[in-house]
Design an enzyme around this catalytic site. Structure first.
Site, PDB file in Angstrom:
ATOM      1  CB  ALA A  93       7.600 -14.332  19.743  1.00 40.36           C
ATOM      2  NE  ARG A 113      -3.168  -2.668   0.233  1.00 39.96           N
ATOM      3  CZ  ARG A 113      -3.639  -3.222  -0.869  1.00 39.96           C
ATOM      4  NH1 ARG A 113      -3.786  -2.512  -1.948  1.00 39.96           N
ATOM      5  NH2 ARG A 113      -3.960  -4.491  -0.902  1.00 39.96           N
ATOM      6  CB  SER A 114       4.476   1.827   0.617  1.00 33.75           C
ATOM      7  OG  SER A 114       4.495   1.202   1.877  1.00 33.75           O
ATOM      8  CE  LYS A 165       9.128  -4.385   7.407  1.00 41.61           C
ATOM      9  NZ  LYS A 165       8.156  -4.338   8.502  1.00 41.61           N
ATOM     10  CB  THR A 185       7.741  -4.532   2.484  1.00 42.99           C
ATOM     11  OG1 THR A 185       6.761  -5.310   3.156  1.00 42.99           O
ATOM     12  CG2 THR A 185       7.664  -4.791   0.982  1.00 42.99           C
ATOM     13  CG  ASP A 230       7.360  -1.568  11.292  1.00 42.58           C
ATOM     14  OD1 ASP A 230       6.688  -0.873  10.503  1.00 42.58           O
ATOM     15  OD2 ASP A 230       7.933  -2.628  10.942  1.00 42.58           O
ATOM     16  CE1 TYR A 245      -2.714  -3.586   5.350  1.00 41.03           C
ATOM     17  CE2 TYR A 245      -1.153  -3.796   7.164  1.00 41.03           C
ATOM     18  CZ  TYR A 245      -1.426  -3.790   5.815  1.00 41.03           C
ATOM     19  OH  TYR A 245      -0.404  -3.990   4.916  1.00 41.03           O
ATOM     20  N   GLY A 273       8.750 -10.801  13.761  1.00 39.40           N
ATOM     21  CA  GLY A 273       9.407  -9.522  13.486  1.00 39.40           C
ATOM     22  C   GLY A 273       8.615  -8.329  13.999  1.00 39.40           C
TER      23      GLY A 273
HETATM   24  P1  NAP Z   1       6.225 -13.291  11.463  1.00 35.41           P
HETATM   25  O1  NAP Z   1       7.600 -12.823  11.828  1.00 35.41           O
HETATM   26  O2  NAP Z   1       6.076 -14.349  10.430  1.00 35.41           O
HETATM   27  O3  NAP Z   1       5.512 -13.798  12.840  1.00 35.41           O
HETATM   28  C1  NAP Z   1       4.249 -14.412  12.806  1.00 35.41           C
HETATM   29  C2  NAP Z   1       3.728 -14.644  14.227  1.00 35.41           C
HETATM   30  O4  NAP Z   1       2.421 -15.200  14.111  1.00 35.41           O
HETATM   31  C3  NAP Z   1       4.565 -15.611  15.059  1.00 35.41           C
HETATM   32  O5  NAP Z   1       4.566 -15.208  16.395  1.00 35.41           O
HETATM   33  C4  NAP Z   1       3.781 -16.925  14.873  1.00 35.41           C
HETATM   34  O6  NAP Z   1       3.949 -17.841  15.939  1.00 35.41           O
HETATM   35  C5  NAP Z   1       2.363 -16.404  14.893  1.00 35.41           C
HETATM   36  N1  NAP Z   1       1.435 -17.367  14.290  1.00 35.41           N
HETATM   37  C6  NAP Z   1       1.391 -17.752  12.983  1.00 35.41           C
HETATM   38  N2  NAP Z   1       0.417 -18.676  12.819  1.00 35.41           N
HETATM   39  C7  NAP Z   1      -0.162 -18.866  14.052  1.00 35.41           C
HETATM   40  C8  NAP Z   1      -1.221 -19.693  14.537  1.00 35.41           C
HETATM   41  N3  NAP Z   1      -1.881 -20.529  13.713  1.00 35.41           N
HETATM   42  N4  NAP Z   1      -1.557 -19.618  15.842  1.00 35.41           N
HETATM   43  C9  NAP Z   1      -0.888 -18.779  16.676  1.00 35.41           C
HETATM   44  N5  NAP Z   1       0.128 -17.984  16.287  1.00 35.41           N
HETATM   45  C10 NAP Z   1       0.488 -18.022  14.986  1.00 35.41           C
HETATM   46  O7  NAP Z   1       5.317 -12.088  10.972  1.00 35.41           O
HETATM   47  P2  NAP Z   1       5.449 -10.522  11.369  1.00 35.41           P
HETATM   48  O8  NAP Z   1       6.334  -9.850  10.389  1.00 35.41           O
HETATM   49  O9  NAP Z   1       5.771 -10.439  12.814  1.00 35.41           O
HETATM   50  O10 NAP Z   1       3.959 -10.002  11.062  1.00 35.41           O
HETATM   51  C11 NAP Z   1       2.867 -10.440  11.852  1.00 35.41           C
HETATM   52  C12 NAP Z   1       1.587  -9.721  11.426  1.00 35.41           C
HETATM   53  O11 NAP Z   1       1.692  -8.320  11.676  1.00 35.41           O
HETATM   54  C13 NAP Z   1       1.251  -9.867   9.934  1.00 35.41           C
HETATM   55  O12 NAP Z   1      -0.140 -10.077   9.819  1.00 35.41           O
HETATM   56  C14 NAP Z   1       1.632  -8.523   9.353  1.00 35.41           C
HETATM   57  O13 NAP Z   1       0.853  -8.189   8.207  1.00 35.41           O
HETATM   58  C15 NAP Z   1       1.289  -7.598  10.514  1.00 35.41           C
HETATM   59  N6  NAP Z   1       2.037  -6.328  10.480  1.00 35.41           N
HETATM   60  C16 NAP Z   1       1.306  -5.162  10.417  1.00 35.41           C
HETATM   61  C17 NAP Z   1       1.963  -3.935  10.416  1.00 35.41           C
HETATM   62  C18 NAP Z   1       1.154  -2.667  10.368  1.00 35.41           C
HETATM   63  O14 NAP Z   1       1.708  -1.615  10.029  1.00 35.41           O
HETATM   64  N7  NAP Z   1      -0.112  -2.689  10.744  1.00 35.41           N
HETATM   65  C19 NAP Z   1       3.379  -3.891  10.454  1.00 35.41           C
HETATM   66  C20 NAP Z   1       4.090  -5.093  10.519  1.00 35.41           C
HETATM   67  C21 NAP Z   1       3.403  -6.310  10.531  1.00 35.41           C
HETATM   68  P3  NAP Z   1       5.078 -19.020  15.865  1.00 35.41           P
HETATM   69  O15 NAP Z   1       6.340 -18.370  16.344  1.00 35.41           O
HETATM   70  O16 NAP Z   1       4.561 -20.043  16.788  1.00 35.41           O
HETATM   71  O17 NAP Z   1       5.137 -19.465  14.421  1.00 35.41           O
END
Ligand code: NAP
Length: 281
Positions: free
Chosen positions: A135, A21-22, A71, A67, A108, A225, A137
């Site tokens: 836990a 979306r950027s 990152k 992205t 972020d 979102y 990124g």
């Molecule tokens: P990530 O590094 O892949 O981490 C994913 C997390 O989700 C891990 O803690 C994982 O747990 C957990 N998870 C995945 N499937 C699961 C399940 N079935 N049950 C319980 N926990 C589960 O991803 P990320 O980069 O941190 O991003 C996470 C979310 O934040 C994404 O939806 C992303 O779009 C959103 N986000 C939004 C913004 C914003 O500006 N609004 C910015 C950044 C990210 P495990 O460790 O057990 O696999």
């Protein structure tokens, strides 16, 4: 859009990049402020990231966003990191200096805190314990930001418990890792609940969490979102909790980069929100 030969240039690198979306977000601000500048999507394969970053100063770019999946790899590819990017372990914004050097930043956490403050002007992390689910990124950026804001305790719950324990060891004694099975009870007296997992995203299951023990005044926020109203936010709202959706964080995290590249500090307004939402329909 009319560009001069001196137009300022920035963009976003990802692989893939079509979902980002950027460009819509920065493009809206460029048009609003009548800036002689452009913000472009750049599909860059992981193996080409180093070369693409080094090309930016040669091509006269002011910087870029990064992205998925760039990152973390960018950490070792830039010339220097600001303190937050180093602590979070990820770069989402690059600013190119007058000497052509690349500085990696992470906005972020700034975006997260700014979106909470935009929703509740008197919001403070010092109100009480925060419960963070996930836990990955995104959780790292949220944890660093909440610690900087003076949160008294972070209860960290992750499906894979070892990852929560590792983050607690890294970020210090205010982080209390909680077993996945204890997640509902750990909501007792929490002032803030943050979902940083991908659960609740379109196509994914809802986050499996009973809110009965959460105080009704606690603020509930979701980083997801799309959809804007996740099952978690809908459930929180039904029981009377104030909620903040994930779009605000996405919009606010973009502000520091835009200011650095284009020289104008942009605002997050309902009109911007509507314009970005329209691209998600
Ligand atoms: P990530 O590094 O892949 O981490 C994913 C997390 O989700 C891990 O803690 C994982 O747990 C957990 N998870 C995945 N499937 C699961 C399940 N079935 N049950 C319980 N926990 C589960 O991803 P990320 O980069 O941190 O991003 C996470 C979310 O934040 C994404 O939806 C992303 O779009 C959103 N986000 C939004 C913004 C914003 O500006 N609004 C910015 C950044 C990210 P495990 O460790 O057990 O696999």
């Amino acid at each position: 859009m009319s560009l001069s030969g001196n137009a300022r240039k920035a963009g976003v690198m990802g692989w893939p990049i079509g979902h980002s979306r950027s460009p819509a977000l920065h493009g809206w601000w460029l048009a609003l402020h009548g800036i002689d500048g452009v913000y472009v999507p750049m599909a860059v394969r992981p193996e080409d990231l180093a070369a693409a970053l080094r090309a930016l100063p040669i091509l006269g770019f002011a910087g870029c966003n990064l992205t998925i999946p760039h990152k973390e790899p960018a950490l070792t590819l830039v010339d220097r990191l600001d303190e937050i990017a180093a602590r979070v372990g990820a770069v989402n914004t690059i600013v190119i200096g007058a000497d052509g050097s690349l500085e990696g930043r992470n906005t972020d956490g700034y975006g997260f805190i700014a979106s909470l403050r935009a929703a509740q002007a008197d919001w403070s992390a010092r109100r009480g314990p925060a419960m963070v689910i996930g836990a990955g990124g995104a959780a790292r950026a949220i944890i660093a930001a909440l610690l900087d804001e003076g949160v008294p305790e972070i209860r960290l719950v992750n499906r894979t418990g070892e990852r929560a324990a590792a983050l607690a060891a890294e970020f210090g004694p205010l982080i209390r890792p909680i077993a996945w099975t204890g997640r509902c009870a750990a909501l007792d007296e929490a002032a803030l609940l943050v979902n940083t997992t991908s659960q609740g995203m379109g196509g994914e299951a809802a986050l499996d969490l009973e809110l009965d023990r959460l105080p009704q005044w606690a603020l509930v926020t979701d980083l997801v979102y799309s959809p804007l109203e996740t099952p978690l936010l809908a459930a929180a709202q039904r029981r009377g909790n104030p909620v903040v959706d994930g779009l605000g964080m996405l919009l606010h995290q973009a502000r520091p980069g835009f200011a650095a590249w284009f020289g104008v500090v942009p605002a997050v307004t309902p009109e911007l929100r509507a314009a970005v939402l329209a691209t998600m329909a």
